[in-house]
Design a protein around this motif. Sequence first.
Motif, PDB file in Angstrom:
ATOM      1  N   UNK A  27       0.854  -1.188   0.000  1.00 23.26           N
ATOM      2  CA  UNK A  27       0.000   0.000   0.000  1.00 23.26           C
ATOM      3  C   UNK A  27       0.890   1.237   0.000  1.00 23.26           C
ATOM      4  N   UNK A  28       0.689   2.100  -1.016  1.00 23.68           N
ATOM      5  CA  UNK A  28       1.449   3.342  -1.099  1.00 23.68           C
ATOM      6  C   UNK A  28       0.625   4.496  -0.532  1.00 23.68           C
ATOM      7  N   UNK A  29       1.324   5.543  -0.136  1.00 20.45           N
ATOM      8  CA  UNK A  29       0.665   6.774   0.303  1.00 20.45           C
ATOM      9  C   UNK A  29       1.617   7.943   0.086  1.00 20.45           C
ATOM     10  N   UNK A  30       1.057   9.160   0.107  1.00 22.98           N
ATOM     11  CA  UNK A  30       1.895  10.351   0.058  1.00 22.98           C
ATOM     12  C   UNK A  30       1.856  11.138  -1.230  1.00 22.98           C
ATOM     13  N   UNK A  31       1.154  10.661  -2.236  1.00 26.60           N
ATOM     14  CA  UNK A  31       1.088  11.409  -3.486  1.00 26.60           C
ATOM     15  C   UNK A  31       0.233  12.653  -3.353  1.00 26.60           C
ATOM     16  N   UNK A  32       0.248  13.480  -4.401  1.00 23.48           N
ATOM     17  CA  UNK A  32      -0.563  14.684  -4.379  1.00 23.48           C
ATOM     18  C   UNK A  32      -0.103  15.685  -5.405  1.00 23.48           C
TER      19      UNK A  32
END
Length: 120
Positions: A5-10
């Motif tokens: 699970x990835x996170x932190x994009x934007x």
Amino acid sequence: QVQLVESGGGLVQPGGSLRLSCEASGSISDIVDMGWFRQAPGKQRELVARITSRGWTNHEESVKGRLTMSGDTAKGTIFLQMNDLKSEDTAVYYCNARYRDYLGDPADAWGQGTLVTVSS
């Protein structure tokens, strides 16, 4: 099986920074190495950086000095610190883990991807 699970994009302005995270679950002890890939619109998925179980990292030439990978495959956690972002860094970023399945055969796991958009 390994799940990612990835996170932190934007959305970030040119010259800005972002930090991506990826967390693995499942058979973490079977992980051989982990990596970050990205896929820009209309382009093929490409390797950004990879880290081995010994902590050695390898970054593609085009991102050296701006994108830095870190983490610990034994914990199933990796990061991608992205500085001085450019419009050409706009892409979906994917976390990857290569591991041995229950038969001892090589297998790949992919996260769902996290979108990074660099735009003013």
